[in-house]
Design a protein around this motif. Structure first.
Motif, PDB file in Angstrom:
ATOM      1  N   ASP A 238       0.835  -1.209   0.000  1.00  0.00           N
ATOM      2  CA  ASP A 238       0.000   0.000   0.000  1.00  0.00           C
ATOM      3  C   ASP A 238       0.869   1.258   0.000  1.00  0.00           C
ATOM      4  O   ASP A 238       1.882   1.300   0.687  1.00  0.00           O
ATOM      5  N   PRO A 239       0.425   2.305  -0.726  1.00  0.00           N
ATOM      6  CA  PRO A 239       1.128   3.584  -0.579  1.00  0.00           C
ATOM      7  C   PRO A 239       0.875   4.152   0.825  1.00  0.00           C
ATOM      8  O   PRO A 239      -0.203   3.928   1.394  1.00  0.00           O
ATOM      9  N   GLY A 240       1.852   4.849   1.390  1.00  0.00           N
ATOM     10  CA  GLY A 240       1.702   5.349   2.762  1.00  0.00           C
ATOM     11  C   GLY A 240       1.965   6.844   2.873  1.00  0.00           C
ATOM     12  O   GLY A 240       2.566   7.454   1.987  1.00  0.00           O
ATOM     13  N   LYS A 241       1.455   7.409   3.967  1.00  0.00           N
ATOM     14  CA  LYS A 241       1.672   8.855   4.230  1.00  0.00           C
ATOM     15  C   LYS A 241       2.805   9.006   5.247  1.00  0.00           C
ATOM     16  O   LYS A 241       2.835   8.291   6.255  1.00  0.00           O
ATOM     17  N   VAL A 242       3.686   9.959   5.001  1.00  0.00           N
ATOM     18  CA  VAL A 242       4.753  10.194   5.981  1.00  0.00           C
ATOM     19  C   VAL A 242       4.429  11.388   6.887  1.00  0.00           C
ATOM     20  O   VAL A 242       4.926  11.489   8.000  1.00  0.00           O
ATOM     21  N   GLU A 243       3.549  12.288   6.388  1.00  0.00           N
ATOM     22  CA  GLU A 243       3.161  13.429   7.212  1.00  0.00           C
ATOM     23  C   GLU A 243       2.232  12.930   8.318  1.00  0.00           C
ATOM     24  O   GLU A 243       1.292  12.161   8.054  1.00  0.00           O
ATOM     25  N   GLY A 244       2.492  13.319   9.537  1.00  0.00           N
ATOM     26  CA  GLY A 244       1.661  12.876  10.658  1.00  0.00           C
ATOM     27  C   GLY A 244       1.965  11.444  11.087  1.00  0.00           C
ATOM     28  O   GLY A 244       1.357  10.921  12.009  1.00  0.00           O
ATOM     29  N   ASN A 245       2.879  10.793  10.388  1.00  0.00           N
ATOM     30  CA  ASN A 245       3.288   9.430  10.704  1.00  0.00           C
ATOM     31  C   ASN A 245       4.423   9.535  11.749  1.00  0.00           C
ATOM     32  O   ASN A 245       5.487  10.087  11.478  1.00  0.00           O
ATOM     33  N   VAL A 246       4.142   9.031  12.937  1.00  0.00           N
ATOM     34  CA  VAL A 246       5.057   9.286  14.058  1.00  0.00           C
ATOM     35  C   VAL A 246       6.466   8.754  13.777  1.00  0.00           C
ATOM     36  O   VAL A 246       7.465   9.410  14.085  1.00  0.00           O
ATOM     37  N   ALA A 247       6.547   7.560  13.161  1.00  0.00           N
ATOM     38  CA  ALA A 247       7.873   6.991  12.896  1.00  0.00           C
ATOM     39  C   ALA A 247       8.697   7.945  12.028  1.00  0.00           C
ATOM     40  O   ALA A 247       9.887   8.171  12.288  1.00  0.00           O
ATOM     41  N   GLU A 249       8.124  11.228  11.681  1.00  0.00           N
ATOM     42  CA  GLU A 249       8.370  12.465  12.458  1.00  0.00           C
ATOM     43  C   GLU A 249       9.629  12.292  13.317  1.00  0.00           C
ATOM     44  O   GLU A 249      10.443  13.193  13.436  1.00  0.00           O
ATOM     45  N   TYR A 250       9.766  11.118  13.943  1.00  0.00           N
ATOM     46  CA  TYR A 250      10.943  10.894  14.801  1.00  0.00           C
ATOM     47  C   TYR A 250      12.215  10.749  13.971  1.00  0.00           C
ATOM     48  O   TYR A 250      13.280  11.174  14.401  1.00  0.00           O
TER      49      TYR A 250
END
Ligand code: ATP
Ligand code: MG
Length: 353
Positions: A238-247, A249-250
């Motif tokens: 699946d395509p994924g979102k990196v914005e708001g994705n805690v991993a 962000e860290y």
């Protein structure tokens, strides 16, 4: 103008990785640059009481924990004056005079305080001490004439409030003794307001969404693997979102290019990793394993140093008491200047005409 730094933390829990990227890292950098005249780090126990007044043991217990965290990240008591807020009772007097310079409406508009009031759900109404804590922060800063304050983004309204009080005080009493402080906030949004592992609010001791600097490796591992990512990214493909994705962000806050060579050599940069995640074909477990290794590289030396200091707790308390004595002398001199400027100095300037 001399460079005076003041910053602090509430002893409401151990310090977490949000503190590290939001403020502690910058403090250690400034300390090691040696380009300041005075440097104060305050454990804000009186402020912690404003929402924990009925839980004194929590505040008491965490004073030492926060001090251990300071020493573990590399703050050096030879360079930095570490002190306990309530040991400097002059701060309360500063606060009392400043309260006259602020309206209730102004205090109620403070966006950070508004958010915190919502989160805390005070069942007996909002304690005045809590509503007024930005004024006590203004006292903490100005009592030491601090002009540089390294903080996370949530503290910017407090600095604005301090600058307003400084202007109002100087105007009202026709003086220039108080200086307007500047906040130093990390430029990177992920660092200035590190999100909690649940992905909802900022990481905060009071919200239980933290990775503590003192967490053991297995706890860090578990928290990383439980953290919020992108709920629509179900299958690896699946395509994924990196914005708001805690991993991610860290990773923004902690990952350096050399980490790829060491732990994930099939990628060369964070952008490359993000692009693969966005396209699909990169699973959460792989990202999280990488993040865990990056975090461990940062946290394991801190954890070890903390354990060493924890063997000498009486020494740590002595550091705090010595720092408090030193801080008190400075605040007391500045309080006298403040009262002189206001005309509350009846022994010096007689009331007799
Ligand atoms: P509490 O929940 O008791 O308010 P806290 O986790 O918010 O605790 P504080 O002691 O209030 O921590 O904040 C100390 C300093 O750390 C402040 O400068 C604050 O801006 C910064 N800070 C706290 N949380 C974060 C975060 N998640 N990201 C970046 N900086 C942070
Ligand atoms: Mg806070």
């Amino acid at each position: 103008m001399s460079k005076i730094i003041l910053t602090g933390d509430r002893p409401t829990g151990k310090l977490h990785i949000g503190h590290l990227v939001g403020s502690l890292r910058e403090r250690v950098r400034m300390q090691n640059e040696d380009s300041y005249d005075e440097f104060y780090v305050m454990i804000a126990d009186s402020q912690a009481l404003t929402d924990n007044y009925d839980n004194i043991n929590k505040v008491r217990d965490n004073i030492l924990e926060v001090a251990l965290d300071y020493l573990a990240v590399g703050l050096d008591p030879k360079k930095v004056t570490m002190f306990i807020q309530s040991e400097v009772s002059e701060l309360t007097e500063f606060t009392y005079y400043y309260l006259n310079l602020v309206t209730l409406a102004r205090l109620e508009r403070n966006p950070t305080v508004k958010d915190e009031i919502k989160q805390k759900n005070f069942d007996k109404g909002i304690p005045m001490g809590f509503l007024c804590y930005p004024v006590s922060q203004s006292a903490d800063i100005t009592a030491f004439n601090a002009n540089i304050v390294p903080v996370g983004e949530d503290q910017l309204p407090m600095l604005e409030q301090t600058r307003e009080i400084v202007r109002s005080f100087n105007n009202t009493y026709k003086t220039d003794i108080l200086v307007e402080p500047q906040g130093v906030v990390p430029k990177d949004k992920s660092c200035s307001r590190l999100v909690g592992i649940d992905g909802k609010a900022k990481m905060s001791k009071s919200l239980g969404n933290t990775i503590y600097l003192s967490d053991e490796a297995d706890v860090v591992h578990q928290k990383v693997h439980e953290m919020y990512t992108d709920p629509t990214h179900i299958k690896v493909s699946d395509p994924g979102k990196v914005e708001g994705n805690v991993a991610f962000e860290y990773l923004n806050a902690f990952c350096k290019p050399e980490h790829f060579k060491k732990y994930l050599p099939e990628y060369t940069s964070l952008d490359e990793l993000k692009n693969h995640y966005r396209r699909g074909g990169l699973g959460d477990v792989k990202v999280k394993n990488f993040l865990y290794q990056v975090l461990e590289e940062v946290l394991s030396p801190i954890r070890e140093r903390r354990k060493e200091y924890a063997q000498n707790k009486d020494k740590v308390m002595q550091i705090l008491f010595d720092g408090s004595d030193k801080a008190r002398k400075v605040a007391s001199k500045n309080l006298e200047k403040l009262k002189d400027a206001m005309g509350i100095n009846y022994r010096k300037k007689s009331l007799l005409k």
